[in-house]
Motif scaffolding. Structure first.
Motif, PDB file in Angstrom:
ATOM      1  N   LYS A   1       1.314  16.888 -14.635  1.00 45.62           N
ATOM      2  CA  LYS A   1       0.925  16.408 -13.316  1.00 45.62           C
ATOM      3  C   LYS A   1      -0.573  16.140 -13.282  1.00 45.62           C
ATOM      4  N   GLU A   2      -0.941  15.103 -12.561  1.00 45.25           N
ATOM      5  CA  GLU A   2      -2.364  14.815 -12.404  1.00 45.25           C
ATOM      6  C   GLU A   2      -2.995  15.902 -11.541  1.00 45.25           C
TER       7      GLU A   2
ATOM      8  N   GLN B   1       0.815   6.588  -7.077  1.00 42.39           N
ATOM      9  CA  GLN B   1      -0.115   7.440  -6.334  1.00 42.39           C
ATOM     10  C   GLN B   1      -0.297   6.898  -4.921  1.00 42.39           C
ATOM     11  N   ILE B   2      -0.489   7.831  -3.972  1.00 45.90           N
ATOM     12  CA  ILE B   2      -0.744   7.446  -2.586  1.00 45.90           C
ATOM     13  C   ILE B   2      -2.022   6.610  -2.517  1.00 45.90           C
TER      14      ILE B   2
ATOM     15  N   THR C   1       8.459   6.347  -3.472  1.00 44.17           N
ATOM     16  CA  THR C   1       8.686   6.351  -4.916  1.00 44.17           C
ATOM     17  C   THR C   1       8.956   4.925  -5.374  1.00 44.17           C
ATOM     18  N   LEU C   2       8.939   4.714  -6.693  1.00 41.83           N
ATOM     19  CA  LEU C   2       9.286   3.391  -7.216  1.00 41.83           C
ATOM     20  C   LEU C   2      10.699   3.003  -6.813  1.00 41.83           C
TER      21      LEU C   2
ATOM     22  N   LEU D   1       0.857  -1.187   0.000  1.00 43.99           N
ATOM     23  CA  LEU D   1       0.000   0.000   0.000  1.00 43.99           C
ATOM     24  C   LEU D   1       0.893   1.238   0.000  1.00 43.99           C
ATOM     25  N   VAL D   2       0.823   2.012  -1.054  1.00 44.10           N
ATOM     26  CA  VAL D   2       1.717   3.159  -1.227  1.00 44.10           C
ATOM     27  C   VAL D   2       1.440   4.228  -0.183  1.00 44.10           C
ATOM     28  N   GLN D   3       2.505   4.678   0.487  1.00 50.17           N
ATOM     29  CA  GLN D   3       2.427   5.704   1.521  1.00 50.17           C
ATOM     30  C   GLN D   3       2.940   7.040   0.978  1.00 50.17           C
TER      31      GLN D   3
END
Length: 680
Positions: free
Chosen positions: A310-311, A138-139, A110-111, A104-106
């Protein structure tokens, strides 16, 4: 009233310290709600690998209330500027290969950091998440982590430090771009003022993502003076404007599809908004598209960096009182410049006399009184927050921060409000950079160096001006400007940032001529006339002409900042209301029931109605307290939620060079009923 505040403050003012006990070999850490291995590693200044080595099962995930062993003298991914610290690179082999898992991305991950954490290559993670990573990491995403082959190495930095941390001045910004080459193939680049990720990545023939993979610390910041690891061939740099030198040295490369793509200008967009969306400066965008020097037009096709848009995150205006989480105590520190020692040591002036003369002390006490109201409101809501208030003992050129930081464990605070002066707040942000403690600058309009943990709560002058032009363009208005001939800096601003705005020529005497203005007006659109002058005669001349032309044209007058000349008796209020004069403001008029309740409560406690600094003290403090009391982290609430209180709005954006700046600007106007209303 203020005498009572001063005496109360001196009686109850105290300092506390917190000591963390450490074991000889390791520390036991109980996993808290929402904590990740990366966050725990940052907290104890060790690497995720150090934790995995002592807790092998943690590689498959950690559970709430589980106990981890943390090495007391581990490796740390922390850059240091002190002479007492030395860094050396080491390689560590990860153990047996593991099965594929999910992560789960925090925030701040980063990759590249995930590849180090799980000992797999960035390419392997990308291949396993092709669809998911189309728009970047993305978080909150659940990323598939492929099985490790057990052969990749993890590069870490071990830091040897002295027991006591030294507090030092921030290093001065590097005046010019520097390229540092070593005897090996590794090359470094020192970030210079005005440089961007886009400019540096193209200098070395790489993408922004690749630059961030080599330097994960720039994922959420881009501070001047930071030494970056770079790759590729070095392109000579002889210009103070990096992007121009880069593009000029290899213009054919920039014209290829490899680096650029086409973008069609949409309604209400500006040079500022497009450059911000693509992570480049406005000068870089204009250089890539020279036609922008004339005007930015709807439907225009622009050349922009390929794949770097950027999104856009649409922030929702939230009432944070509806989503409180109070199970875990949070610590807020406030640093306010009471300068109590000066008051006590003043043998010439009494406290009452000092209050009459010392405007800065009055400002501080007003802010403090508003902050106390916010703390009382937090108690009423049942927020679980411990607030400590310290005397920062600051002036513009000095402060007592060094001693406070040395004697108190500020790094354990969940947020800090203050100091007041920009130079002091920047020092504190630098000193506490490793702990990532949010530092909120409450009153400073000056913007200097950016730090990832620095939050500027007052919008900058550029933000104020851009808000005005964004609003006028959103109404598809015809914008013209009448500028005092002595305002050269304003001419420069329009030339660089608002090239499509028509500047009206003045007479030899420096006055506006009616025909010069009318020829630039539109009969089918609302005409916004931006007036920039502090001369009473020029204001009277220009407003008279605008009122005459209103018979044939739609005209609204606009100013870019507060102008006290408009308050003079010679300038009639009726003229300004007739022209619906519009201006940017950090605060708004508020006659709501909530505001009335606040004013009455404040008056009951202090015997006077609150001024702008008291309201500011309440709004900044209450916003911070509520953001600390959410399910999400403070930084996540900053990224996803905008808020609005008695008079102030907080809508933060992350800057390219690190840190956050508030976009909370109101566009106000004078209505014909002699009231001030919010246009946006």
């Amino acid at each position: 009233m203020k005498n009572r505040i001063v005496y109360s403050f001196i009686l109850f003012f105290c300092f506390t310290s917190f000591i963390v006990a450490k074991q000889d070999k390791y520390i036991k850490h109980t996993v808290g709600q929402g904590e990740t291995i990366t966050q725990i590693a940052q907290k104890y200044k060790v690497t995720p690998y150090d934790i995995y080595k002592l807790n092998p099962d943690s590689q498959n995930g950690i559970q709430l209330n589980s106990v981890l062993l943390i090495p007391s003298n581990g490796s740390a991914f922390i850059a240091s500027n002190t002479k007492a610290q030395t860094a050396t690179k080491v390689s560590a082999q990860v153990g047996p290969a593991k099965k594929a898992t999910t992560h789960l991305v925090q925030p701040k991950e980063t990759l590249f950091s995930l590849s180090r954490m799980y000992n797999v290559s960035v390419e392997s993670i990308r291949e396993a998440n092709v669809e998911l990573l189309k728009n970047g990491l993305q978080i909150g995403q659940n990323v598939v982590i492929p099985a490790s082959d057990g052969t990749s190495s993890v590069v870490a930095e071990t830091v040897k430090s002295t027991p006591k941390q030294e507090v030092k001045e921030a290093p001065k910004p590097t005046p010019k771009p520097q390229v540092i080459s070593t005897n090996s193939e590794t090359k470094y680049h020192v970030i210079a003022p005005k440089e961007t990720k886009f400019g540096i990545s193209k200098m070395y023939g790489m993408t922004i993502q690749e630059l961030e993979q080599l330097n994960p610390e720039i994922a959420n910041g881009f501070p001047i003076g930071l030494k970056l690891v770079v790759s590729g061939n070095v392109i000579p740099q002889n210009s103070s404007t990096p992007s121009k030198a880069i593009i000029a040295s290899n213009s054919s490369e920039y014209s290829t599809k490899r680096y650029l793509e086409e973008y069609v200008v949409r309604p209400n967009e500006t040079i500022y908004s497009i450059s911000r969306d693509y992570g480049i400066s406005e000068q870089e965008l204009v250089y890539l598209n020279p036609e922008l020097k004339k005007a930015l037009k709807l439907g225009m096709i622009l050349r922009v960096p390929k794949g770097q848009k950027k999104e856009t995150i649409v922030k929702e205006k939230l009432d944070l009182t509806k989503s409180l989480k109070t199970d875990k105590k949070k610590n807020l520190i406030m640093l306010l410049p009471f300068n109590v020692s000066k008051i006590q040591g003043d043998t010439v002036n009494s406290t009452e006399a000092r209050l009459k003369k010392d405007k800065f002390l009055n400002l501080t006490l007003d802010f403090y009184s508003g902050a106390l109201m916010a703390i009382d409101s937090a108690k009423t809501l049942g927020l679980n927050i411990d607030v400590k208030i310290f005397d920062s003992q600051e002036t513009k050129n000095s402060s007592g921060l060094g001693e406070l930081v040395t004697e108190n464990n500020f790094g354990n605070a969940d947020a800090i409000i203050g100091p007041f002066y920009q130079s002091n707040v920047e020092k504190l942000a630098e000193w506490l950079g490793n702990s990532r403690t949010p530092i909120i600058s409450p009153l400073s309009k000056e913007y200097g160096k950016s730090y990832p943990n620095l939050y500027q709560s007052l919008p900058s002058e550029d933000k104020m001006r851009n808000a005005m032009f964004d609003y006028m363009r959103s109404k598809d208005g015809n914008i013209v400007a009448v500028i005092d001939s002595k305002k050269q800096s304003i001419y420069d601003y329009f030339s660089k940032n608002q090239p499509d705005v028509k500047i009206i020529g003045l007479s030899e005497k420096g006055t506006l001529v009616q025909d010069s203005l009318s020829i630039r007006l539109s009969r089918t659109k609302l005409n916004y006339v931006v007036l920039v002058t502090e001369k009473t005669s020029m204001i009277l001349n220009s407003t008279n002409i605008m009122q005459k032309l209103k018979a044939d044209y739609q005209i609204q007058m606009a100013i870019l900042e507060y102008n006290e000349t408009l308050d003079f008796e010679e300038v009639k209020l009726a003229s300004l209301t007739n022209l619906n004069m519009m201006y940017p403001s950090i605060s708004k008029p508020n006659d709501s029931e909530t505001n009335t309740s606040f004013e009455n409560s404040y008056k009951k406690q202090n015997n006077v109605f609150p001024n702008q600094f008291a309201v500011r003290g309440f709004d900044v403090t209450f916003d911070t307290l509520l953001r600390l009391s959410q399910e999400k982290s403070f930084e996540e609430t900053i990224q996803t939620a905008s808020t609005e209180y008695v008079e102030n709005k907080f809508d933060y954006d992350q800057t390219e060079s690190g840190g956050y700046k508030n976009n909370g600007v109101f566009v106000l106007y004078y209505d014909t009923d002699l009231t001030i209303k919010v246009a946006q």
